[in-house]
Design a protein around this motif. Structure first.
Motif, short mmCIF file in Angstrom:
data_model
loop_
_atom_site.label_atom_id
_atom_site.label_comp_id
_atom_site.label_asym_id
_atom_site.label_seq_id
_atom_site.Cartn_x
_atom_site.Cartn_y
_atom_site.Cartn_z
N VAL A 144 81.05 29.72 26.36
CA VAL A 144 80.00 28.69 26.44
C VAL A 144 80.64 27.37 26.03
O VAL A 144 81.32 27.28 25.01
CB VAL A 144 78.83 29.03 25.50
CG1 VAL A 144 77.82 27.90 25.46
CG2 VAL A 144 78.18 30.34 25.92
N HIS A 145 80.44 26.32 26.85
CA HIS A 145 81.03 25.01 26.60
C HIS A 145 79.93 24.00 26.25
O HIS A 145 78.90 23.97 26.90
CB HIS A 145 81.76 24.50 27.85
CG HIS A 145 82.82 25.43 28.34
ND1 HIS A 145 84.08 25.47 27.78
CD2 HIS A 145 82.83 26.34 29.33
CE1 HIS A 145 84.80 26.38 28.41
NE2 HIS A 145 84.06 26.93 29.35
N TRP A 146 80.21 23.20 25.25
CA TRP A 146 79.35 22.07 24.90
C TRP A 146 80.23 20.83 24.81
O TRP A 146 81.35 20.89 24.29
CB TRP A 146 78.66 22.30 23.55
CG TRP A 146 77.40 23.07 23.67
CD1 TRP A 146 77.28 24.43 23.84
CD2 TRP A 146 76.08 22.57 23.66
NE1 TRP A 146 75.97 24.78 23.91
CE2 TRP A 146 75.21 23.65 23.82
CE3 TRP A 146 75.54 21.30 23.54
CZ2 TRP A 146 73.83 23.51 23.84
CZ3 TRP A 146 74.17 21.15 23.56
CH2 TRP A 146 73.33 22.24 23.71
N THR A 147 79.72 19.72 25.30
CA THR A 147 80.41 18.44 25.21
C THR A 147 79.42 17.43 24.66
O THR A 147 78.28 17.36 25.12
CB THR A 147 80.90 17.98 26.61
OG1 THR A 147 81.79 18.96 27.13
CG2 THR A 147 81.60 16.64 26.52
N PHE A 148 79.87 16.69 23.65
CA PHE A 148 79.02 15.64 23.09
C PHE A 148 79.90 14.55 22.50
O PHE A 148 81.13 14.65 22.49
CB PHE A 148 77.99 16.19 22.09
CG PHE A 148 78.56 17.04 20.99
CD1 PHE A 148 78.95 16.47 19.79
CD2 PHE A 148 78.67 18.41 21.15
CE1 PHE A 148 79.45 17.25 18.76
CE2 PHE A 148 79.17 19.21 20.13
CZ PHE A 148 79.56 18.62 18.94
#
Length: 137
Positions: free
Chosen positions: A50-54
């Motif tokens: 699972v990838h998150w970018t912020f």
């Protein structure tokens, strides 16, 4: 232009309740050619990570004081006598509260700030060079 990648593997904790959490291997990633963002990849039991970018600024600020609203919120606290960074993530698929050890997160952030100091992110994008090339035609 040469781009730099700063990564750090570490174990986060997925907080299920005040009394229960489970380990989640994760990778923090920063790419100087995407200078405003941090990337977190969670290696969970699903078929794909699972990838998150912020925003990098959001994580930097969250190490010092609670910040964020909406999909990503970050703050620090103490857990079992140690400093931790909490990240609350919300998506249409659900919500997650993740706990990370503060010292390695802060050390990793410091490395990203040495690679691309605050206020110089725009220089990494090469916009001026692209405009010069476009206008020279």
């Amino acid at each position: 232009m040469r781009h730099t990648v700063v990564e750090r593997e570490l174990e986060l904790r997925l907080v299920l309740s005040p009394e229960r959490s489970v380990p989640v291997p994760a990778r923090l990633g920063y790419h100087s050619d995407d200078p405003y963002a941090v990337h977190v990849t969670f290696h969970i039991t699903s078929e794909r990570p699972v990838h998150w970018t912020f925003s990098r600024d959001l994580l930097v600020e969250g190490v010092f004081r609670p910040c964020g609203h909406g999909d990503v919120r970050v703050w620090t606290t103490k857990s079992e006598g140690r400093s931790v960074v909490l990240m609350a993530l919300s998506s249409p698929d659900g919500d997650a509260l993740l706990e990370a050890p503060a010292a390695p997160v802060s050390a990793w952030l410091e490395r990203t700030l040495r690679v691309v100091p605050p206020g110089t992110e725009g220089e990494q994008l090469g916009i001026d060079d692209a405009l010069d090339e476009l206008l020279a035609r």
